[in-house]
Design a protein around this motif. Structure first.
Motif, mmCIF file in Angstrom:
data_model
loop_
_atom_site.group_PDB
_atom_site.id
_atom_site.type_symbol
_atom_site.label_atom_id
_atom_site.label_comp_id
_atom_site.label_asym_id
_atom_site.label_seq_id
_atom_site.Cartn_x
_atom_site.Cartn_y
_atom_site.Cartn_z
ATOM 1 N N PHE A 1 0.513 4.003 -2.945
ATOM 2 C CA PHE A 1 0.042 5.355 -2.617
ATOM 3 C C PHE A 1 1.159 6.395 -2.696
ATOM 4 O O PHE A 1 0.962 7.490 -3.250
ATOM 5 C CB PHE A 1 -0.581 5.365 -1.212
ATOM 6 C CG PHE A 1 -1.934 4.733 -1.148
ATOM 7 C CD1 PHE A 1 -2.976 5.200 -1.949
ATOM 8 C CD2 PHE A 1 -2.196 3.673 -0.292
ATOM 9 C CE1 PHE A 1 -4.231 4.622 -1.886
ATOM 10 C CE2 PHE A 1 -3.448 3.091 -0.230
ATOM 11 C CZ PHE A 1 -4.471 3.568 -1.036
ATOM 12 N N GLU A 2 2.321 6.088 -2.147
ATOM 13 C CA GLU A 2 3.388 7.076 -2.069
ATOM 14 C C GLU A 2 4.193 7.169 -3.361
ATOM 15 O O GLU A 2 4.545 8.265 -3.803
ATOM 16 C CB GLU A 2 4.315 6.738 -0.899
ATOM 17 C CG GLU A 2 3.672 6.854 0.461
ATOM 18 C CD GLU A 2 3.365 8.307 0.831
ATOM 19 O OE1 GLU A 2 4.004 9.221 0.275
ATOM 20 O OE2 GLU A 2 2.476 8.528 1.665
ATOM 21 N N SER B 1 -9.180 4.498 0.057
ATOM 22 C CA SER B 1 -8.633 5.673 -0.617
ATOM 23 C C SER B 1 -7.325 6.101 0.037
ATOM 24 O O SER B 1 -6.972 5.657 1.139
ATOM 25 C CB SER B 1 -9.648 6.822 -0.573
ATOM 26 O OG SER B 1 -9.843 7.243 0.773
ATOM 27 N N ARG B 2 -6.639 7.001 -0.659
ATOM 28 C CA ARG B 2 -5.382 7.509 -0.125
ATOM 29 C C ARG B 2 -5.619 8.266 1.183
ATOM 30 O O ARG B 2 -4.828 8.145 2.140
ATOM 31 C CB ARG B 2 -4.715 8.416 -1.166
ATOM 32 C CG ARG B 2 -3.443 9.080 -0.677
ATOM 33 C CD ARG B 2 -2.839 9.978 -1.761
ATOM 34 N NE ARG B 2 -1.735 10.744 -1.228
ATOM 35 C CZ ARG B 2 -0.489 10.299 -1.084
ATOM 36 N NH1 ARG B 2 -0.200 9.067 -1.437
ATOM 37 N NH2 ARG B 2 0.466 11.080 -0.597
ATOM 38 N N SER C 1 -6.946 4.885 -5.097
ATOM 39 C CA SER C 1 -7.514 3.915 -4.148
ATOM 40 C C SER C 1 -7.020 2.514 -4.501
ATOM 41 O O SER C 1 -6.621 2.238 -5.641
ATOM 42 C CB SER C 1 -9.050 3.957 -4.168
ATOM 43 O OG SER C 1 -9.529 3.687 -5.483
ATOM 44 N N TRP D 1 -6.122 5.820 3.928
ATOM 45 C CA TRP D 1 -4.845 5.169 4.265
ATOM 46 C C TRP D 1 -3.979 6.090 5.127
ATOM 47 O O TRP D 1 -3.362 5.650 6.101
ATOM 48 C CB TRP D 1 -4.124 4.802 2.954
ATOM 49 C CG TRP D 1 -2.758 4.205 3.177
ATOM 50 C CD1 TRP D 1 -2.473 2.953 3.590
ATOM 51 C CD2 TRP D 1 -1.503 4.869 3.000
ATOM 52 N NE1 TRP D 1 -1.110 2.769 3.678
ATOM 53 C CE2 TRP D 1 -0.493 3.940 3.318
ATOM 54 C CE3 TRP D 1 -1.153 6.166 2.603
ATOM 55 C CZ2 TRP D 1 0.861 4.259 3.247
ATOM 56 C CZ3 TRP D 1 0.202 6.477 2.531
ATOM 57 C CH2 TRP D 1 1.188 5.545 2.853
ATOM 58 N N SER E 1 0.834 -1.207 0.000
ATOM 59 C CA SER E 1 0.000 0.000 0.000
ATOM 60 C C SER E 1 0.868 1.256 0.000
ATOM 61 O O SER E 1 0.551 2.243 -0.691
ATOM 62 C CB SER E 1 -0.910 -0.010 1.230
ATOM 63 O OG SER E 1 -1.797 -1.106 1.198
#
Length: 735
Positions: free
Chosen positions: A169-170, A722-723, A176, A726, A165
């Motif tokens: 995300f990063e 979603s980001r 998402s 998270w 994740s």
């Protein structure tokens, strides 16, 4: 050893194998060069459409949620290296890794070997880069602007999901992410609602009960066996089967064999007991040919071959004549020595003890018993030499020869007369030696005739006892032959005890200071003074170089005993002889290693062949009997019956679960897997229990298809993280 079930009438020679298989050393390179970027899918998609990635251990599949099949399927490997000549960094992903040797040498896998745990995140990032590029995602704004649906294995580590994740995300900036278990996606794609999901994949096997489309994870079980472990097990079996195989074997080659030739037996014990039977073995045995370089043999003309054969024959005759002369001279010397020792024995018998001791010590004897043993040893040696070397020679009738000079004293002869007298003495010694040999031959014939008479008499009076003695003698002769052959084989192995003892003896003989103890004050080397000293050379001989006096023709003795049994034992036939039993067509070991075809030890082609027979059913059987591979776990049927009859015993949904045993994963593609599981479950369940077993439409690709269909549905939106969620709730948060 002969196969107990092989019938002699059936062991006729088989025709050559209908097909010979070849193996690739590495996965084949696609060969289509550069894979074009598929921008059509990205242009067709919107922010509502997800990128679906089946992050499998055998293959990574990716595509859009509106696709019916994955657009990409690649091996989870990557190679990155810098070319010094071009001063450029190269990166290869998937099958492109196998394009050249440098890339293969730098290849790394996403997963830890033998598991489904991601341990190389750099490779994972490289594979994701490749997927996003080939799907046509430009990332102009520095992010992937489409949601991600990714599969994961059963009971995935929280750490692995958290790091995944974080990367999505990063690093990629996806909006998402949703995770799901691959086997459950496959079950959903095949319209399953309530049943038992049996997922046997690349690294493990899981059994998950599902009730009303919800998995009961608390009652799930795992078996640490999959397709990769099958390949490793087959590799170990082949290395044990061919310990001196000259070629190189790897796990990818074993995966090919497992995939193409292995199948699940419906009755393992029964089929294994008859798998190497001669009848039909040519259909069950698979021949795999590895690359080899045939030795170049220079062909000679018929004339050259004839000249070589004639030269060898002449050399053989000359050597035979020389050997016969040397043996005869040796026999004469032994006769003379024996005559001398007999005369010494007679002289000692009439002497006083003091004089006798002095005379014996002068000839290196301590007691009269030593002299007696020496005489007996000489008599036995001469008897054997006469029987072997002189006994079969037909002697011509000789004219009586006189030796008149032997009776004349030396004082009455001149120099010429003395010379002739010495010649006559030598001739007389030779004549006496041949006469004694002839007499010994007659005595030996009489002794053999008497032994034959007694043997015949015993056979007539007690046939069963005589046959039992012959059988015991035959077994003893066979054992001595085996011991002889085993010793020769041990001498060829430098690590064996026999070879080490031999090398110590050689080193001791070559040493200037041998380890043999000597008497104080006596530094003279007396090696050879005693005939027993020469026995050391028999212990270091590696071939047929043993002493003639000690060499015994074991094979001839065994054939003589078997001839007697053939003549008088009705239960002993030609097929019972050792030669017949050693026929390769009756050898279980030969059938196991080389199939029903002859094997030439000198053939490079035969040496580079592998034969797959019992392994075809033994390797897939491990999932049903893990103990075959040393795995201390219950088998698939035992685990499934435990879930169905114990963990779900009081569940009202148990009958519905029994009606839908669902198979998915590449390890369930073995021929006969579905039938074997059904039959064994019927055997352990109560009589009359309704049972249904089915396989996924595509056990390999249905996990991705199920994830794509789920991502395209309305209910999937509630499962995405979603980001913002998270960042707020942490990496362990899932819906």
């Amino acid at each position: 050893m002969p196969h107990p079930t092989m019938d002699n009438q059936e062991n006729s020679l088989k025709p050559p194998p209908k097909r010979i298989w070849f193996l690739d050393d590495y996965p084949p390179f696609a060969g289509d060069g550069h894979r074009p970027v598929g921008v059509s899918g990205y242009h067709r998609s919107s922010s509502e459409n997800a990128i679906v990635i089946d992050n499998g251990t055998s293959a990574v599949r990716a595509g859009w949620s509106f696709d019916k099949d994955p657009r990409l399927s690649l091996d989870p490997v990557m190679a990155r290296y810098k070319d010094r000549k071009l001063n450029r960094m190269f990166q290869f992903v998937g099958a492109d890794v196998y394009a050249d040797g440098t890339a293969r040498g730098q290849a790394k896998n996403i997963y830890e070997p033998g598991t489904n745990i991601v341990n190389n995140w750099d490779v994972q990032e490289g594979v994701l880069d490749y997927i996003f590029i080939k799907l046509g995602i430009s990332g102009r704004n520095g992010a992937i602007d489409r949601p991600i649906v990714m599969t994961e294995p059963m009971a995935n580590l929280a750490y692995s999901r958290r790091v995944m994740s974080e990367i999505l995300f990063e690093l990629y900036g996806v909006p998402s992410v949703a995770y799901g278990i691959d086997s459950l996606f496959s079950y959903n794609y095949n319209n399953g609602r309530t049943g038992l999901v049996v997922s046997s994949s690349y690294t493990s096997t899981h059994l998950v009960p599902v009730i009303e489309s919800k998995p009961v994870l608390s009652k799930a079980s795992r078996l640490n066996w999959g397709r990769s472990q099958s390949a490793e097990h087959l590799l170990a079996l082949m290395k044990a089967k061919y310990p001196t195989f000259p070629g190189k074997l790897n796990e990818y080659q074993m995966e090919q064999l497992v995939r193409e030739h292995c199948y699940v037996s419906q009755n393992y014990e029964q089929e294994m007991s008859k798998y190497l039977d001669w009848t039909g073995l040519e259909d069950r045995d698979v021949v795999i040919q590895r690359p080899f370089t045939e030795a170049v043999v220079v062909e000679k003309s018929e004339e050259e071959l004839a000249k070589v054969a004639e030269r060898k024959r002449q050399n053989g005759l000359r050597l035979q004549a020389q050997s016969a002369k040397m043996r005869l001279d040796k026999l004469i010397r032994k006769e003379q020595d024996l005559e001398y020792y007999r005369d010494l024995q007679q002289r000692v018998a009439v002497m006083t003890k003091k004089d006798a001791k002095a005379v014996l010590e002068a000839d290196d004897f301590d007691t009269e018993a030593q002299l007696e043993r020496k005489i007996k040893d000489y008599e036995a040696s001469i008897r054997k030499a006469r029987h072997k070397d002189v006994g079969d020679i037909e002697e011509e009738a000789e004219v009586p020869v006189t030796y008149p000079l032997l009776d004349i004293p030396d004082a009455q002869l001149d120099e010429e007369g003395l010379k002739q007298k010495r010649q006559q003495r030598l001739l007389k010694a030779n004549h006496d030696a041949r006469a004694r040999a002839k007499a010994e031959k007659e005595r030996e014939k009489a002794r053999v005739a008497e032994m034959e008479r007694l043997d015949n008499e015993k056979r007539e009076n007690d046939l069963e006892g005589w046959l039992q003695e012959r059988r015991i003698a035959r077994q003893a002769a066979i054992q001595r032959i085996k011991d002889r052959d085993r010793l020769k084989a041990d001498l060829g192995n430098r690590k064996s005890l026999a070879s080490q003892i031999r090398m110590k003896n050689i080193a001791n003989l070559a040493s200037d200071n041998p380890t043999k103890k000597r008497r104080r004050g006596n530094d003279d080397d007396t090696f050879g003074a005693d005939d027993a000293d020469w026995g050391i050379y028999r212990s270091i001989a590696t071939g047929d170089g043993s002493d003639d006096d000690e060499d015994e023709d074991l094979d001839a003795g065994l054939k003589a005993i078997e001839a007697q049994l053939l003549a008088h034992d009705p239960n002993f036939t030609e097929h019972s002889t050792r030669d017949a039993q050693q026929d390769w067509t009756k050898s279980l070991l030969h059938a196991f290693q080389h199939g029903p075809w002859p094997f030439d030890k000198e053939s490079v082609r035969d040496a580079h062949q592998l034969h797959l027979n019992v392994e075809r059913i033994r390797v897939p059987e491990v999932v049903f009997q893990p103990s075959l591979a040393g795995l201390d776990q219950a088998g698939l049927v035992e685990i499934a019956s435990g879930i169905l009859t114990q963990r779900l015993a009081h569940s009202p949904h148990q009958p519905h679960v029994l009606r839908d045993i669902f198979l998915t994963g590449g390890n369930t593609l073995f021929r006969g897997f579905e039938e074997r599981l059904r039959d064994e479950l019927v055997a352990v369940l109560p009589a009359g229990t309704p049972l249904g077993v089915r396989r996924a439409q595509n056990p390999v690709a249905d996990a991705w298809r199920g994830a794509a269909r789920w991502a395209a549905g309305e209910g999937a939106k509630r499962a995405f993280v979603s980001r913002a969620e998270w960042l707020e709730k942490g990496g362990d948060y899932i819906k």
